[in-house]
Design a protein around this motif. Structure first.
Motif, mmCIF file in Angstrom:
data_model
loop_
_atom_site.group_PDB
_atom_site.id
_atom_site.type_symbol
_atom_site.label_atom_id
_atom_site.label_comp_id
_atom_site.label_asym_id
_atom_site.label_seq_id
_atom_site.Cartn_x
_atom_site.Cartn_y
_atom_site.Cartn_z
ATOM 1 N N GLY A 33 7.211 0.984 -16.980
ATOM 2 C CA GLY A 33 7.168 2.128 -17.876
ATOM 3 C C GLY A 33 6.071 3.125 -17.558
ATOM 4 N N GLY A 34 5.712 3.257 -16.282
ATOM 5 C CA GLY A 34 4.646 4.171 -15.866
ATOM 6 C C GLY A 34 3.366 3.419 -15.605
ATOM 7 N N ALA A 35 3.064 3.209 -14.342
ATOM 8 C CA ALA A 35 1.948 2.337 -13.973
ATOM 9 C C ALA A 35 0.603 3.024 -14.139
ATOM 10 C CB ALA A 35 2.110 1.867 -12.523
ATOM 11 N N GLU A 36 -0.396 2.227 -14.448
ATOM 12 C CA GLU A 36 -1.782 2.680 -14.406
ATOM 13 C C GLU A 36 -2.370 2.456 -13.016
ATOM 14 O OE1 GLU A 36 -2.738 1.422 -19.048
ATOM 15 O OE2 GLU A 36 -3.172 0.053 -17.389
ATOM 16 N N ARG A 37 -1.799 1.462 -12.302
ATOM 17 C CA ARG A 37 -2.270 1.159 -10.955
ATOM 18 C C ARG A 37 -1.125 0.577 -10.136
ATOM 19 N NH1 ARG A 37 -5.399 -3.677 -11.090
ATOM 20 N NH2 ARG A 37 -4.427 -4.797 -9.361
ATOM 21 N N ILE A 38 -1.047 1.001 -8.879
ATOM 22 C CA ILE A 38 -0.083 0.432 -7.945
ATOM 23 C C ILE A 38 -0.831 -0.035 -6.703
ATOM 24 C CG2 ILE A 38 1.841 0.920 -6.372
ATOM 25 C CD1 ILE A 38 3.028 2.733 -8.474
ATOM 26 N N ASP A 39 -0.570 -1.273 -6.304
ATOM 27 C CA ASP A 39 -1.093 -1.813 -5.055
ATOM 28 C C ASP A 39 0.063 -1.990 -4.084
ATOM 29 O OD1 ASP A 39 -3.843 -2.091 -5.734
ATOM 30 O OD2 ASP A 39 -3.366 -3.876 -6.909
ATOM 31 N N LEU A 40 -0.077 -1.424 -2.905
ATOM 32 C CA LEU A 40 0.922 -1.569 -1.848
ATOM 33 C C LEU A 40 0.323 -2.414 -0.728
ATOM 34 C CD1 LEU A 40 2.117 2.150 -1.680
ATOM 35 C CD2 LEU A 40 3.259 0.254 -2.847
ATOM 36 N N THR A 41 1.099 -3.324 -0.197
ATOM 37 C CA THR A 41 0.634 -4.179 0.888
ATOM 38 C C THR A 41 1.637 -4.104 2.035
ATOM 39 O OG1 THR A 41 -0.322 -5.686 -0.751
ATOM 40 C CG2 THR A 41 -0.152 -6.475 1.526
ATOM 41 N N VAL A 42 1.109 -3.938 3.240
ATOM 42 C CA VAL A 42 1.942 -3.822 4.434
ATOM 43 C C VAL A 42 1.482 -4.868 5.447
ATOM 44 C CG1 VAL A 42 2.696 -2.304 6.310
ATOM 45 C CG2 VAL A 42 2.175 -1.336 4.050
ATOM 46 N N LEU A 43 2.401 -5.695 5.914
ATOM 47 C CA LEU A 43 2.132 -6.625 7.019
ATOM 48 C C LEU A 43 2.993 -6.207 8.201
ATOM 49 C CD1 LEU A 43 1.675 -10.431 7.126
ATOM 50 C CD2 LEU A 43 3.434 -9.393 8.579
ATOM 51 N N LEU A 44 2.366 -6.014 9.346
ATOM 52 C CA LEU A 44 3.074 -5.606 10.561
ATOM 53 C C LEU A 44 2.957 -6.687 11.622
ATOM 54 C CD1 LEU A 44 1.967 -1.867 10.828
ATOM 55 C CD2 LEU A 44 4.029 -2.809 9.757
ATOM 56 N N GLY A 45 3.979 -6.821 12.428
ATOM 57 C CA GLY A 45 3.974 -7.783 13.521
ATOM 58 C C GLY A 45 3.161 -7.284 14.698
ATOM 59 N N ALA A 46 2.142 -8.032 15.073
ATOM 60 C CA ALA A 46 1.264 -7.609 16.165
ATOM 61 C C ALA A 46 1.915 -7.776 17.529
ATOM 62 C CB ALA A 46 -0.040 -8.402 16.116
ATOM 63 N N GLY A 47 3.045 -8.483 17.573
ATOM 64 C CA GLY A 47 3.714 -8.677 18.853
ATOM 65 C C GLY A 47 4.711 -7.599 19.201
ATOM 66 N N GLY A 58 1.516 -12.153 18.548
ATOM 67 C CA GLY A 58 2.218 -12.302 17.286
ATOM 68 C C GLY A 58 3.696 -12.032 17.445
ATOM 69 N N GLY A 59 4.360 -11.838 16.327
ATOM 70 C CA GLY A 59 5.797 -11.610 16.332
ATOM 71 C C GLY A 59 6.144 -10.180 16.006
ATOM 72 N N ASP A 60 7.417 -9.955 15.616
ATOM 73 C CA ASP A 60 7.863 -8.604 15.290
ATOM 74 C C ASP A 60 8.309 -8.474 13.847
ATOM 75 O OD1 ASP A 60 10.202 -10.047 15.361
ATOM 76 O OD2 ASP A 60 11.310 -8.606 16.586
ATOM 77 N N GLY A 61 7.996 -9.482 13.016
ATOM 78 C CA GLY A 61 8.365 -9.394 11.618
ATOM 79 C C GLY A 61 7.432 -8.482 10.835
ATOM 80 N N PHE A 62 7.933 -7.939 9.739
ATOM 81 C CA PHE A 62 7.095 -7.125 8.861
ATOM 82 C C PHE A 62 7.459 -7.421 7.411
ATOM 83 C CE2 PHE A 62 10.873 -4.460 9.195
ATOM 84 C CZ PHE A 62 11.038 -3.991 7.902
ATOM 85 N N ALA A 63 6.546 -7.085 6.530
ATOM 86 C CA ALA A 63 6.785 -7.229 5.094
ATOM 87 C C ALA A 63 6.068 -6.110 4.367
ATOM 88 C CB ALA A 63 6.302 -8.587 4.589
ATOM 89 N N VAL A 64 6.675 -5.610 3.323
ATOM 90 C CA VAL A 64 6.020 -4.639 2.444
ATOM 91 C C VAL A 64 6.174 -5.119 1.003
ATOM 92 C CG1 VAL A 64 6.255 -2.644 3.961
ATOM 93 C CG2 VAL A 64 8.102 -3.190 2.393
ATOM 94 N N ARG A 65 5.137 -4.903 0.215
ATOM 95 C CA ARG A 65 5.142 -5.354 -1.172
ATOM 96 C C ARG A 65 4.522 -4.276 -2.051
ATOM 97 N NH1 ARG A 65 3.328 -10.981 -4.058
ATOM 98 N NH2 ARG A 65 2.495 -10.077 -5.989
ATOM 99 N N ALA A 66 5.092 -4.095 -3.234
ATOM 100 C CA ALA A 66 4.539 -3.154 -4.214
ATOM 101 C C ALA A 66 4.299 -3.887 -5.521
ATOM 102 C CB ALA A 66 5.500 -1.988 -4.434
ATOM 103 N N ASP A 67 3.114 -3.693 -6.095
ATOM 104 C CA ASP A 67 2.750 -4.266 -7.388
ATOM 105 C C ASP A 67 2.339 -3.138 -8.317
ATOM 106 O OD1 ASP A 67 2.329 -7.476 -7.170
ATOM 107 O OD2 ASP A 67 1.905 -6.506 -5.247
ATOM 108 N N ALA A 68 2.927 -3.108 -9.505
ATOM 109 C CA ALA A 68 2.568 -2.108 -10.504
ATOM 110 C C ALA A 68 2.001 -2.792 -11.738
ATOM 111 C CB ALA A 68 3.786 -1.269 -10.885
#
Length: 339
Positions: A148-162, A264-274
């Motif tokens: 219902g409208g965030a006061e804070r959003i945290d975004l996390t990005v994991l990238l594959g180093a390979g 490393g590999g080629d996988g990635f992940a992104v996450r959003a928390d509000a």
């Protein structure tokens, strides 16, 4: 709001059309829009071999000439990052749609300033196209709505180093290590990778989303699939050796190392928390090949601009209602939601 009519004629010019991102954009669009795709790049031999044209993003006059010669370009996909918003201005003032995969906050702001001009010319530019920014923007909008409208959003990005990234992408990442940050690192569970320590990083999405979503606090953090490499890089950042003019040489050296060494590999992940009071919502996406994912996002955006009615002006991905279901569309390409 002015709406631009769909265009099923004309051609798509893919600038950087045989690079790490542009080649997949070109190939994907060639399947979806056969006969409408023209790859372009600085190497005329490569461009001609692919049935394309030579374009140098550092030569705006030459770019105008190419548009004049082709005559029927309706969408430009900009898969390399120019020095300024000059090419975007050339497209938008001619009423040509633009899809920009650039990730530098300063340049995105410059293009955003062209909103009124684009709207007046009946053109649409879509920015924040890729994984981060891009998919992070879409996830942020969803979790923001969920609380219902965030006061804070945290975004996390994991990238594959390979993964083998293009030189521009590597250079941009290394340059980001030289920028000062104030936020703290955070331990975050990421689907398929376990709990990781992610460090604040100057992705443009955290600046954009404060405006597009009206969220006062947005922070994006980065980690790599290699824990040891993540620790080494951010330890190096804390030394300050990559900052300012004195850090330029170190950045060049690190860019060369990153371009050749793949751990490393080629996988990635992104996450959003509000967060809003006691409310908390989270969403994640995972996939293989960050460059490929960026290309697929760009290709979907181009197809939407080419085929559908869209609002004129300059918009970030999270502002495009026609692309709100993009995460679901990407599931067919192996980019999936995860708990």
């Amino acid at each position: 709001m002015t709406t631009v009519n769909s265009r099923t004629t004309g051609r798509v010019l893919v600038v950087g059309g045989y690079g790490a991102v542009g080649s997949t954009v070109t190939d994907t669009l060639a399947e979806w829009l056969p006969g409408h795709v023209v790859p372009a790049g600085r190497d005329e031999v490569k461009a001609r071999r692919l049935g394309g044209v030579r374009v140098d993003v550092g030569d705006p006059d030459g770019f105008r000439e190419v548009l004049d010669e082709l005559g029927d370009v309706s969408v430009v996909a900009l898969c390399v990052e120019p020095e300024d918003a000059g090419l975007a201005r050339i497209c938008l003032e001619r009423g040509i749609h633009l899809v920009d995969v650039g990730a530098t906050h300063r340049l995105l702001d410059e293009v955003t300033s062209l909103h009124e001009m684009a709207a007046g010319a009946g053109a649409t530019a879509v920015l924040s196209v890729g994984v981060a920014p891009g998919l992070t923007n879409l996830l942020a909008r969803r979790v923001n709505d969920a609380v219902g409208g965030a006061e804070r959003i945290d975004l996390t990005v994991l990238l594959g180093a390979g993964e083998r990234h293009g030189t521009d992408a590597v250079r941009w990442t290394v340059a980001g290590l030289g920028e000062p940050v104030t936020a703290r690192a955070r331990r975050v569970p990421l689907p398929g990778f376990g709990v990781r320590t992610a460090h604040p990083f100057p992705f443009s999405d955290q600046h954009t989303l404060r405006r597009t979503l009206g969220v006062p606090e947005v922070t994006t953090r980065l980690c790599l699939d290699s824990r040891s490499l993540t620790a080494s890089l951010f330890t190096l950042r804390r030394t300050g050796l990559l900052r300012g003019a004195r850090g330029a040489r170190q950045q060049q050296l690190l860019t060369r190392v990153f371009s050749r060494v793949h751990l490393g590999g080629d996988g990635f992940a992104v996450r959003a928390d509000a967060y809003r009071g006691e409310r908390h919502a989270t969403l994640s996406l995972t996939g293989k090949g960050q460059s490929r994912a960026t290309s697929l996002v760009a290709a979907h955006v181009v197809r939407t601009l080419f085929m559908q009615d869209v609002p004129a002006g300059v918009h970030h991905l999270d502002q495009m209602a026609a692309l709100a279901d993009l995460p679901e569309q990407l599931a067919a390409h192996g980019i999936t939601a995860a708990d």
